[in-house]
Structures are given as structure tokens and as C-alpha cells.
Enzyme design. Structure first.
Site, PDB file in Angstrom:
ATOM      1  N   ARG A  15     -14.118  17.651 138.930  1.00 24.95           N
ATOM      2  CA  ARG A  15     -14.615  16.935 140.194  1.00 24.95           C
ATOM      3  C   ARG A  15     -13.885  15.744 140.363  1.00 24.95           C
ATOM      4  NH1 ARG A  15     -20.431  16.027 140.138  1.00 24.95           N
ATOM      5  NH2 ARG A  15     -20.185  16.496 137.772  1.00 24.95           N
ATOM      6  N   GLU A 154     -31.764  21.859 128.696  1.00 28.61           N
ATOM      7  CA  GLU A 154     -30.823  21.768 129.713  1.00 28.61           C
ATOM      8  C   GLU A 154     -31.625  21.735 131.130  1.00 28.61           C
ATOM      9  OE1 GLU A 154     -27.577  20.541 129.362  1.00 28.61           O
ATOM     10  OE2 GLU A 154     -28.742  19.948 127.490  1.00 28.61           O
TER      11      GLU A 154
END
Ligand code: UD1
Ligand code: CA
Length: 447
Positions: A15, A154
Site C-alpha cells: 500500500r 485476528e
């Protein structure tokens, strides 16, 4: 008990939209990786292991540039954070003591926080650094019961109830080394991401009847850099912290929000920093020095009582002794200016030694580069360099010598001598008036 560091830095950082590995993007003049290494250094680690993958060659170089004793291990495929930690086992498994796991892309961790993490190890086999997130987003959630950490889930694997928890995993963990590698070897990848999750070691430790704990820190410290926007945000956070620390340490900042520090900037007490001053890497400013507005400093040392700027540029190797004055529109590079030297205006001093109390006139240039090689200029003490002197290096000017304004000095000037190297002036009486009249005539004839 000794401590070693494992710094995870194998990820690509997709990113960031960059050719550069993420951990090599610059924050406060240094790669992100160096920020993590610097925070870890406060623990006085026995060994630092950096796990590299994407851009490993460049990451290795950067790691060794910060700490030549660091060991870089490769993670060829990024199969998850537990898999990354496992790559450090061959280097660390014989070592006794604790291991602290840091992320190469999490630069704002404070040394005090790492110390608190370390201390909590006295009470728990594994300690996780957690934080209360304003917006928990995709962070792993900490499932706790009072002081005890049960497991970490998670985001991808969490139930809606678990996602509602705002106590999050920073990713930083401290555990006893041998235990850590045993647990990491047990981690599987049967989860939503198909990855080997490091946080799974909490559940595994608990299953062995061991205790796991959480140390809390401010969310600002755990900020990870994943995008350019976050990099800019981290820079702003670093700078506001550095400014506050500078003020606290007895440094005057006239306009703090316009001063930019580097990771390694050192400024002494009672120094005064004007507006819009930028510190690149490697700058030390001693107590009581003054940096006036709009200076750009990099790789230089400024001693007590010196004044710099406004609008000066000090480049790597600029060494200013006590009470040196460098004024406006002056550039200094790889040059030693002894005590009391004055370089007031519009001057370039590069690859030079200047003796004490020498005065350099406006517009002086050390012509240090012949297009192929660099050469040194040596100026003695108490010398006077006339304005607009070109010093064509290699060349020297002796103690107490002078150069005449406008000279192009290509030969050494002995001590006490005056070097004069310019055409002799002749005045033509009345010629200016006649010339002007003639020009006015030409102009009139054209219109
Ligand atoms: C991780 C944690 C999550 C935590 C979050 C905090 C896991 C599974 N999850 O998630 O609980 O809230 O950090 O930011 O650990 N890396 C490697 N090799 C790999 C994978 C990652 O070196 O195979 C490195 C990355 O370069 C990065 C760090 O480990 O520096 C974290 O990895 P990342 O993929 O960003 O983990 P998150 O999904 O953010
Ligand atoms: Ca991340």
C-alpha cells in the site's frame, strides 16, 4: 536477564505504492527500520536479528548501517508473523534470556514502553503490548480476564462480539527465548488468512498452563506505517514529540511547529532555534549556540556560542568551533572552521580548513571541484579574505595573510602577505558621460 531483539521487516508494504521496501521509507531523516532499532537499543540487546524478505539486500544494508553487529535472516516467503519469527531461531535458539519482537514499520514506540514490557515478564511467561484503539479497525483483539490474557483473535477470524472489543494487539511481544521458539514452531495456519499468526502463541502458552499478560501503551506509539498518508502522519507525530522534548530540555524554539528534527539530532541546553529550521541526519548543536531562521543543517557540528543563519546551509562535514559566525546565504561543506571564524554573507566554503579568527568576506568561493576531483583550501588564522575572492583549490592562504577583493587566487599566499590577483583599474575621464549621451542618441533614433 539478557534480552535480544527480533525485528520483523520482511513485508512488501504494497500500500506504499513504492519500489522501496516499506521499512526503508524515511521518517525524520532515517529509515523506519532505524526507528525500531533505536527504540530497541534502549534495552541494551545482546543480539538484534532483523527478518528481511522484500528488498532484502537494501534492508540488510540499512540494518548493518545502524548496527554492524545486527544479524539479518531471510524469510523467502511471507507466510505470516509466526513464520517470520521462526526464521530467527537458528541465530537465537542457543541464547538464554528474553526476546522482544518489534515491527520494522512501527517507528513511534518509546524506550520506556519497551522497558515496561520487559519488566512485566517477571509476572508472565509471555507479555503482549496492547492499547485501547479509538477505532479498532482490523487489529487483532485481546481476549482478557482481568490481568490475564487468554488469547488473541485476528480481525478476520473474530466473531461480532470479539470485534466489539477495543483492546487491541500492537504486535509487540516479549517472551523467554526458548519458549518463544517452541511455541512458534507449534503455530499452525488453519485460519481465515491461511497464515502463521504470531499472536497464536498466547493461546498455546495458556494451554501449557503458562501465564500471559498485557502491558498497555498509548495508541499513538503503536501506529504502524502502511501508506504514504500514515507515513506523513507518523512524521507529524514524531516532530511534535521531538519539539515537546526539545522545549522540555531547555531549548528555545521560537516557532516550534516550523522546526523539523531528525531521529539523531542532538541539541544542547539553552540553544536557540529560530523559525523554519530543518535538521537532517547527524547534527549536533552545543549549548548556547543559536540557529536563526530558515537554516538547513545536515551532518554538522555547531559548538557553543556559534551563530548560524538566517538562511544558511551546513552540509556533511561542516565543523564549527566555538563562537564561529556563519551568516546569511552561506553554504559550508566538509570544512573545519576554527574558533571565532566569521563567514558573514553569500559564500561557499567547501573542503576547507579555516584558522581561528579569520574573516571571510562576502561572495567568497572555494573553487573545490575541477570537474573530476575535489581539492582542499587551507586558510590560516587571523587571515582576511577580501570580498569576492575565488580560492582555486588546492591552494593555501597563510596566517595573518590577506587577499584583495575580487581576486582569483590560484597560487598559495604566504603568511603575512597580501594576495592580489585581479586586473589593475584604469579610469577614462569623461568616458561615462560620452557613452551615455551616445546611447541616448541611438535610442532616440530608433523611436
Ligand atoms: C499484526 C497482528 C495483529 C496486530 C497488528 C498490529 C498478526 C497475525 N497479526 O497484523 O494482531 O493487531 O499486527 O499492527 O501478527 N511480517 C513479516 N513476515 C510475514 C508477515 C509479516 O516480516 O510473513 C512483518 C511485516 O513486514 C510487518 C509486521 O510483520 O512489519 C506485521 O505484519 P502485518 O502483515 O502488517 O500484520 P497485521 O496484519 O497488521
Ligand atoms: Ca500491519
Amino acid at each position: 536477564m539478557s534480552v535480544s531483539l527480533v525485528i520483523l521487516a520482511a513485508g512488501q508494504g504494497t500500500r506504499m505504492n513504492s519500489d522501496l521496501p516499506k521499512v526503508l521509507h524515511t521518517l525524520a531523516g532515517s529509515p523506519l527500520l532505524h526507528h525500531a532499532m533505536q527504540a530497541g537499543r534502549a534495552l541494551d540487546p545482546l543480539q538484534t536479528v532483523v527478518v528481511a524478505g522484500h528488498g532484502a539486500e537494501a534492508v540488510t544494508k540499512a540494518a548493518l548501517a545502524y548496527d554492524e553487529d545486527a544479524v539479518v535472516v531471510l524469510q523467502h516467503e511471507q507466510l505470516g508473523t509466526a513464520h517470520a519469527v521462526a526464521q530467527a531461531a537458528p541465530v537465537l535458539s542457543d541464547m538464554s534470556g528474553d526476546i522482544v519482537i518489534l515491527y520494522g514499520d512501527t517507528p513511534l514506540i518509546r524506550p520506556e514502553t519497551l522497558e515496561a514490557l520487559r519488566e512485566a515478564r517477571a509476572r508472565h511467561a509471555v507479555v503482549v503490548l496492547g492499547f485501547h484503539a479509538a477505532d479498532p479497525g482490523r487489529y487483532g483483539r485481546l481476549i482478557t480476564d482481568g490481568d490475564e490474557l487468554h488469547r488473541i483473535v485476528e480481525f478476520k477470524d473474530a466473531t461480532p462480539e470479539e470485534r466489539a472489543i477495543t483492546l487491541c494487539n500492537s504486535g509487540l511481544i516479549c517472551a523467554e527465548g526458548k519458549l518463544l521458539f517452541e511455541l512458534v514452531a507449534q503455530v499452525g495456519n488453519d485460519n481465515a488468512a491461511g497464515e502463521y499468526y504470531l499472536p497464536d502463541i498466547i493461546g498455546l502458552a495458556r494451554a501449557r498452563g503458562l501465564s500471559a499478560g498485557v502491558v498497555l501503551c498509548d495508541e499513538a506509539e503503536t501506529m504502524g506505517v502502511n501508506t504514504r498518508t500514515e507515513l506523513a502522519r507518523a512524521e507529524a507525530a514524531f516532530q511534535s514529540r521531538a519539539r515537546a522534548e526539545a522545549l522540555e530540555n531547555g531549548i528555545t524554539l521560537t516557532a516550534p511547529e516550523t522546526v523539523f528534527f531528525a531521529l539523531d539530532t542532538v541539541v544542547g541546553r539553552d540553544a536557540v532555534i529560530g523559525p523554519n529550521v530543518i535538521f537532517g541526519p547527524g547534527v549536533t548543536v552545543e549549548s548556547g549556540a543559536e540557529i536563526r531562521a530558515f537554516c538547513h543543517l545536515e551532518g554538522c557540528h555547531i559548538s557553543r556560542g556559534a551563530t548560524v543563519g538566517p538562511f544558511a546551509r551546513l552540509r556533511p562535514g561542516a565543523e564549527l568551533a566555538e563562537d564561529v559566525h556563519v551568516g546569511n546565504f552561506v553554504e559550508i561543506k566538509n570544512a573545519i572552521l576554527d574558533e571565532g571564524v566569521k563567514v558573514g554573507h553569500l559564500t561557499y566554503i567547501g573542503d576547507a580548513d579555516v584558522g581561528e579568527f579569520t574573516n571571510i568576506g562576502a561572495g567568497t568561493v572555494t573553487c573545490n571541484y575541477d570537474g573530476v576531483m575535489k581539492h582542499r583550501t587551507k586558510i590560516g588564522k587571523n587571515a582576511f579574505i577580501g570580498s569576492d575572492t575565488m580560492l582555486v583549490a588546492p591552494v593555501s592562504v597563510g596566517d595573518n595573510a590577506m587577499t584583495a577583493s575580487g581576486s582569483v587566487i590560484t597560487e598559495d599566499v604566504p603568511a603575512e602577505a597580501l594576495g592580489l590577483a585581479r586586473a589593475r583599474q584604469t579610469n577614462k575621464p569623461g568616458l561615462a558621460a560620452r557613452l551615455r549621451a551616445r546611447l541616448l542618441q541611438i535610442k532616440a533614433s530608433r523611436s
